[in-house]
Design an enzyme around this catalytic site. Sequence first.
Site, PDB file in Angstrom:
ATOM      1  CB  CYS A  65      13.034   8.586   9.258  1.00 13.27           C
ATOM      2  SG  CYS A  65      13.891   7.358   8.243  1.00 13.27           S
ATOM      3  CB  THR A 103       6.562   7.551  16.485  1.00 15.98           C
ATOM      4  OG1 THR A 103       7.935   7.586  16.058  1.00 15.98           O
ATOM      5  CG2 THR A 103       6.477   6.806  17.806  1.00 15.98           C
ATOM      6  CD  GLU A 116      12.815   3.862   8.941  1.00 21.30           C
ATOM      7  OE1 GLU A 116      12.726   4.801   9.781  1.00 21.30           O
ATOM      8  OE2 GLU A 116      12.824   4.044   7.721  1.00 21.30           O
ATOM      9  N   GLY A 131       6.924   4.894   8.669  1.00 25.63           N
ATOM     10  CA  GLY A 131       6.067   6.062   8.816  1.00 25.63           C
ATOM     11  C   GLY A 131       6.229   6.681  10.180  1.00 25.63           C
ATOM     12  CB  ALA A 185       1.047   5.735  11.775  1.00 30.47           C
ATOM     13  N   GLY A 186       2.792   4.016  13.804  1.00 25.78           N
ATOM     14  CA  GLY A 186       3.462   2.761  14.127  1.00 25.78           C
ATOM     15  C   GLY A 186       2.953   2.144  15.411  1.00 25.78           C
ATOM     16  CD  GLU A 227      10.284  12.258  12.294  1.00 32.00           C
ATOM     17  OE1 GLU A 227      11.212  11.694  11.690  1.00 32.00           O
ATOM     18  OE2 GLU A 227       9.192  11.711  12.519  1.00 32.00           O
ATOM     19  CE  LYS A 242      -1.848   2.619   3.068  1.00 33.82           C
ATOM     20  NZ  LYS A 242      -1.824   3.909   2.340  1.00 33.82           N
TER      21      LYS A 242
END
Length: 492
Positions: free
Chosen positions: A299, A245, A265, A243, A247-248, A398, A190
Amino acid sequence: MSTASPTPVSTSPLTYPDLFIGGEWIAPTTDARITVSSASTELPLGTVPAATEADVDRAVAAARRAFDDPQGWSQWEPSRRAAALDRFADELSARKSETAVRVSAQNGMPIRFSSAVEGTVPSTVLRYYADLVRADPGPENRTSQVFGSTEVQRNPVGVVGAIIPWNFPQTLAFFKLAPALAAGCTVVMKPSSETVLDAMVVAEAAIAAGLPSGVLNIVPGSGRVAGAHLVAHPDVDKIAFTGSTDAGRGIAETCGRLLKPVTLELGGKSAAIVLDDADLPSTLKSMFAVSLMNQGQSCYICTRILVSRPRYHEFVDGLTEMARSLTIGDPLDKSTIIGPVATARQREIVENYIAQGVAAGARITTGGGRPADFDRGHYVEPTVFADVDNSFTIAREEIFGPVLSVIPFDDEDDAVRIANDSNYGLGGTVWTTDLDRGRSVAARVDTGSIGVNCYTMDHGSPFGGVKDSGLGRELGPEGLLAYQQYKSVYLP
């Protein structure tokens, strides 16, 4: 700072009516579409179907069939898979110029960088993993600690869901696709809705290379619906995500509940440590590549610059001059060094952080606004903040934009303390004329990767983060192991 002359973009938007599922272009289940706009002109570049949950189901089913086929991809000899990956690499190489242009037009990456990275890394990484599995000796026979022997096998984990971000859409896609395919897995990818047109080139290359039906499927999705459905799908055996953090964390929660392996990652707020013996001219010459490349939308880059207090003002002056000299322009112009950030929303986020830095008392030495010569496009000037304390928001979070914070330190212990005083741990650098000293300081920084007087991602070595920067590793042999699972076969 200077500006580059504009370069014409595509004369007419690209239109893809179908989705790439099961080795062919098939009609989507609805008329919903994703429209991609240029980061520099804000004009439409093209449209693709927006995959629904039903489309994701079809893609996963195709990948499942391809994986479970007793004569299929997962059962091929490694050398046969390697040959297919080499063909895939050849087809991607033949399309590298088109890929680079599409990436730059979509997310604003200067063409000089997208040509060198996005246009070339996918084929390079595919060939690396093709060579790796071609040389694989196969199962390992071990003398049993009880009786007989044990054959230790490494088998493909199954169907992989790969979720790709917009900042390096090709590179980060193939950090996942290459080892997964080499291991014998099948993949549903995706791409980000901001960068879907380059993903269509991948589909075209896969068809031309003759990848078997269902081995690679691509489902662009709008928002998080398609991605969330892919993550939770019962027929997906592993998730690989790059992506944010936040969302992770959500993906990790779902995978944890389902006991599904996941590689994450995530974000970074890496520190560059400029020691008191650093050669400032050479350090400053190298600083752009490790701090501002791709408008700071990387990143691992060093957006916290820690400088020995006796060298602080000299370094701030030099960094300010470097940032001010960068050519801002159309990303498709080869003279451009700084293009626009990817989206209007991302520019808003960056500008918000700049305002927070000013409010906290940090001093802008250059930048801080939008370049005057551009009446459209998501441009932000390269911005340097001096007089920053590591407690400031601009040093903690970030930003993902061209914003640097320069922080003084007293000695090595203080530098390491500040570098480690972060929720993140992905990249980093140490700058010194004493290589042994640099290695000693680097060893004390809590991070997944770090360079001494340089930073370059080595495809043959593991890459990933600690703390809020992620779980697991990509690249190197370790990246292949992430798509394999062990089986012990006990023999008399």
